[in-house]
Design a protein around this motif. Structure first.
Motif, PDB file in Angstrom:
ATOM      1  N   THR A  73       0.834  -1.207   0.000  1.00  0.00           N
ATOM      2  CA  THR A  73       0.000   0.000   0.000  1.00  0.00           C
ATOM      3  C   THR A  73       0.867   1.254   0.000  1.00  0.00           C
ATOM      4  OG1 THR A  73      -1.756  -1.156   1.204  1.00  0.00           O
ATOM      5  CG2 THR A  73      -1.789   1.253   1.257  1.00  0.00           C
ATOM      6  N   GLN A  74       1.954   1.214   0.739  1.00  0.00           N
ATOM      7  CA  GLN A  74       2.849   2.370   0.776  1.00  0.00           C
ATOM      8  C   GLN A  74       3.381   2.693  -0.615  1.00  0.00           C
ATOM      9  OE1 GLN A  74       5.936   2.126   3.765  1.00  0.00           O
ATOM     10  NE2 GLN A  74       4.566   1.122   5.213  1.00  0.00           N
ATOM     11  N   LEU A  75       3.774   1.652  -1.341  1.00  0.00           N
ATOM     12  CA  LEU A  75       4.311   1.870  -2.679  1.00  0.00           C
ATOM     13  C   LEU A  75       3.230   2.338  -3.655  1.00  0.00           C
ATOM     14  CD1 LEU A  75       6.689  -1.216  -2.962  1.00  0.00           C
ATOM     15  CD2 LEU A  75       7.341   1.183  -2.643  1.00  0.00           C
ATOM     16  N   ARG A  76       2.051   1.750  -3.498  1.00  0.00           N
ATOM     17  CA  ARG A  76       0.951   2.054  -4.430  1.00  0.00           C
ATOM     18  C   ARG A  76       0.362   3.442  -4.182  1.00  0.00           C
ATOM     19  NH1 ARG A  76      -4.251   0.756  -3.513  1.00  0.00           N
ATOM     20  NH2 ARG A  76      -3.599  -0.683  -1.868  1.00  0.00           N
ATOM     21  N   ARG A  77       0.412   3.890  -2.939  1.00  0.00           N
ATOM     22  CA  ARG A  77      -0.221   5.173  -2.606  1.00  0.00           C
ATOM     23  C   ARG A  77       0.784   6.130  -1.972  1.00  0.00           C
ATOM     24  NH1 ARG A  77      -5.929   4.613   0.152  1.00  0.00           N
ATOM     25  NH2 ARG A  77      -5.939   6.769  -0.630  1.00  0.00           N
ATOM     26  N   LEU A  78       1.940   6.143  -2.546  1.00  0.00           N
ATOM     27  CA  LEU A  78       3.011   6.977  -2.005  1.00  0.00           C
ATOM     28  C   LEU A  78       2.627   8.456  -1.969  1.00  0.00           C
ATOM     29  CD1 LEU A  78       5.867   6.707  -0.903  1.00  0.00           C
ATOM     30  CD2 LEU A  78       6.732   7.116  -3.220  1.00  0.00           C
ATOM     31  N   SER A  79       2.032   8.957  -3.063  1.00  0.00           N
ATOM     32  CA  SER A  79       1.675  10.375  -3.104  1.00  0.00           C
ATOM     33  C   SER A  79       0.563  10.694  -2.116  1.00  0.00           C
ATOM     34  CB  SER A  79       1.261  10.779  -4.519  1.00  0.00           C
ATOM     35  OG  SER A  79       0.101  10.069  -4.929  1.00  0.00           O
ATOM     36  N   ASP A  80      -0.378   9.761  -1.937  1.00  0.00           N
ATOM     37  CA  ASP A  80      -1.463   9.975  -0.977  1.00  0.00           C
ATOM     38  C   ASP A  80      -0.920  10.032   0.446  1.00  0.00           C
ATOM     39  OD1 ASP A  80      -3.308  10.037  -2.991  1.00  0.00           O
ATOM     40  OD2 ASP A  80      -4.068   8.008  -2.658  1.00  0.00           O
ATOM     41  N   LEU A  81       0.027   9.167   0.738  1.00  0.00           N
ATOM     42  CA  LEU A  81       0.626   9.162   2.077  1.00  0.00           C
ATOM     43  C   LEU A  81       1.376  10.466   2.341  1.00  0.00           C
ATOM     44  CD1 LEU A  81       1.868   5.479   2.185  1.00  0.00           C
ATOM     45  CD2 LEU A  81       0.304   6.531   3.838  1.00  0.00           C
ATOM     46  N   ALA A  82       2.022  10.986   1.303  1.00  0.00           N
ATOM     47  CA  ALA A  82       2.726  12.259   1.456  1.00  0.00           C
ATOM     48  C   ALA A  82       1.736  13.383   1.745  1.00  0.00           C
ATOM     49  CB  ALA A  82       3.531  12.565   0.201  1.00  0.00           C
ATOM     50  N   ASP A  91       1.650  21.235   0.179  1.00  0.00           N
ATOM     51  CA  ASP A  91       1.862  19.831   0.549  1.00  0.00           C
ATOM     52  C   ASP A  91       0.739  18.929   0.053  1.00  0.00           C
ATOM     53  OD1 ASP A  91       4.137  20.600   1.963  1.00  0.00           O
ATOM     54  OD2 ASP A  91       3.024  20.840   3.837  1.00  0.00           O
ATOM     55  N   VAL A  92      -0.477  19.437   0.062  1.00  0.00           N
ATOM     56  CA  VAL A  92      -1.638  18.563  -0.179  1.00  0.00           C
ATOM     57  C   VAL A  92      -2.301  18.776  -1.539  1.00  0.00           C
ATOM     58  CG1 VAL A  92      -2.116  18.405   2.283  1.00  0.00           C
ATOM     59  CG2 VAL A  92      -3.249  20.170   0.931  1.00  0.00           C
ATOM     60  N   MET A  93      -1.930  19.810  -2.274  1.00  0.00           N
ATOM     61  CA  MET A  93      -2.616  20.119  -3.530  1.00  0.00           C
ATOM     62  C   MET A  93      -2.332  19.076  -4.604  1.00  0.00           C
ATOM     63  SD  MET A  93      -0.346  23.278  -5.048  1.00  0.00           S
ATOM     64  CE  MET A  93       1.359  23.055  -5.604  1.00  0.00           C
ATOM     65  N   SER A  94      -3.258  18.987  -5.542  1.00  0.00           N
ATOM     66  CA  SER A  94      -3.061  18.185  -6.745  1.00  0.00           C
ATOM     67  C   SER A  94      -2.486  19.099  -7.819  1.00  0.00           C
ATOM     68  CB  SER A  94      -4.391  17.599  -7.225  1.00  0.00           C
ATOM     69  OG  SER A  94      -4.922  16.702  -6.279  1.00  0.00           O
ATOM     70  N   THR A  95      -1.398  18.655  -8.420  1.00  0.00           N
ATOM     71  CA  THR A  95      -0.733  19.482  -9.416  1.00  0.00           C
ATOM     72  C   THR A  95      -0.194  18.604 -10.540  1.00  0.00           C
ATOM     73  OG1 THR A  95       0.947  21.219  -9.697  1.00  0.00           O
ATOM     74  CG2 THR A  95       1.499  19.398  -8.216  1.00  0.00           C
ATOM     75  N   PRO A  96      -0.159  19.072 -11.785  1.00  0.00           N
ATOM     76  CA  PRO A  96      -0.638  20.387 -12.224  1.00  0.00           C
ATOM     77  C   PRO A  96      -2.159  20.475 -12.153  1.00  0.00           C
ATOM     78  CG  PRO A  96      -0.057  19.059 -14.118  1.00  0.00           C
ATOM     79  CD  PRO A  96       0.377  18.275 -12.908  1.00  0.00           C
ATOM     80  N   ALA A  97      -2.661  21.687 -12.025  1.00  0.00           N
ATOM     81  CA  ALA A  97      -4.103  21.887 -11.917  1.00  0.00           C
ATOM     82  C   ALA A  97      -4.789  21.563 -13.240  1.00  0.00           C
ATOM     83  CB  ALA A  97      -4.389  23.330 -11.524  1.00  0.00           C
ATOM     84  N   VAL A  98      -5.971  20.971 -13.144  1.00  0.00           N
ATOM     85  CA  VAL A  98      -6.811  20.764 -14.324  1.00  0.00           C
ATOM     86  C   VAL A  98      -7.608  22.047 -14.511  1.00  0.00           C
ATOM     87  CG1 VAL A  98      -8.612  19.368 -15.394  1.00  0.00           C
ATOM     88  CG2 VAL A  98      -6.980  18.315 -13.818  1.00  0.00           C
ATOM     89  N   THR A  99      -7.381  22.757 -15.604  1.00  0.00           N
ATOM     90  CA  THR A  99      -7.997  24.064 -15.814  1.00  0.00           C
ATOM     91  C   THR A  99      -8.700  24.115 -17.166  1.00  0.00           C
ATOM     92  OG1 THR A  99      -5.986  24.983 -16.819  1.00  0.00           O
ATOM     93  CG2 THR A  99      -6.207  25.179 -14.425  1.00  0.00           C
ATOM     94  N   VAL A 100      -9.368  25.231 -17.400  1.00  0.00           N
ATOM     95  CA  VAL A 100     -10.050  25.448 -18.673  1.00  0.00           C
ATOM     96  C   VAL A 100      -9.932  26.931 -19.004  1.00  0.00           C
ATOM     97  CG1 VAL A 100     -12.325  25.923 -17.646  1.00  0.00           C
ATOM     98  CG2 VAL A 100     -12.182  24.937 -19.944  1.00  0.00           C
ATOM     99  N   HIS A 101      -9.981  27.258 -20.304  1.00  0.00           N
ATOM    100  CA  HIS A 101      -9.911  28.650 -20.726  1.00  0.00           C
ATOM    101  C   HIS A 101     -11.308  29.250 -20.816  1.00  0.00           C
ATOM    102  CE1 HIS A 101      -5.613  29.008 -21.580  1.00  0.00           C
ATOM    103  NE2 HIS A 101      -5.661  27.763 -21.999  1.00  0.00           N
TER     104      HIS A 101
END
Length: 221
Positions: A73-82, A91-101
């Motif tokens: 689980t640690q390996l599979r969800r490394l970014s979630d654990l961070a 620290d917690v944001m999702s990046t790059p942002a999904v945006t629209v013009h």
């Protein structure tokens, strides 16, 4: 001929709450509660969108609070654990942002939301600066158009250019967004085109085209 596609700038919310990359975790939660939103853009510099913090990002801290994930689980969800250990927006944001013009059509915005499984999109200009936010609810605003507005657009922007002269006027009836066209036309090969164009009018729920000399055409709005 101009068929109505509304664009994102027509329906987006211009007054937007956002946070900087150093915003503390609890401040983010408070802002979401106060503004009743499920996600906040994260800005840098003069307003460039660098990420988005969503409720899902924040809830990871609760999900992993008392857990002791195994190695897999640690390996599979490394970014979630961070993110679960994060203290600030960066620290917690999702990046790059999904945006629209702002000049994207509502259909394009809807497809992005569906494909990326998000409920809101920051609206950015060509420099990536925040101009607003568009939500699922905003995209549904086109269905608040009155039947009269829809009928008038069909008459003026579809029927008038395609059938400048007809044996008799094509009658347009719109009830709760359902469009019915009846009458006679000189060129029945245009009937399928009429059906397609009427479906493209925003606010249309369904279409029933029954013009003499051509087969009735029915399809989803």
């Amino acid at each position: 001929m101009r068929i109505s596609p509304h664009i994102v700038s027509d329906v987006m919310t211009h007054t937007v709450v956002a946070v900087g990359r150093d915003a503390p975790f609890k401040d983010i939660v408070k802002l979401m509660q106060e503004w009743k939103v499920s996600a906040l853009p994260v800005l840098a510099g003069e307003g460039r969108v660098i990420g988005v913090v969503s409720e899902a990002d924040l809830l990871l801290k609760e999900e992993f609070r008392d857990s002791d994930p195994d190695r897999s689980t640690q390996l599979r969800r490394l970014s979630d654990l961070a993110k679960a250990g994060g203290m600030t927006a960066a620290d917690v944001m999702s990046t790059p942002a999904v945006t629209v013009h702002p000049d994207a059509t509502l259909a394009q915005a809807a497809r992005i939301m569906a494909q990326r499984k998000v409920k809101r999109l920051p609206v950015v200009n060509d420099e990536g600066l925040l101009e607003g936010v568009v939500s699922r609810a905003d995209l549904l605003k086109v269905f608040l158009r009155t039947d009269g507005e829809i009928a008038e657009e069909i008459r003026q922007e579809i029927l008038a250019p395609l059938f400048p002269t007809t044996p008799e006027p094509v009658l347009v009836n719109v009830a709760d967004g359902v469009v019915t066209l009846t009458g006679r036309v000189g060129d029945t090969s245009l009937v399928p085109i009429v059906a397609r164009l009427v479906r493209s009018v925003e606010g249309v729920v369904d279409v029933d085209v029954a013009l003499s000399g051509g087969m009735g055409v029915r399809g989803p709005g």
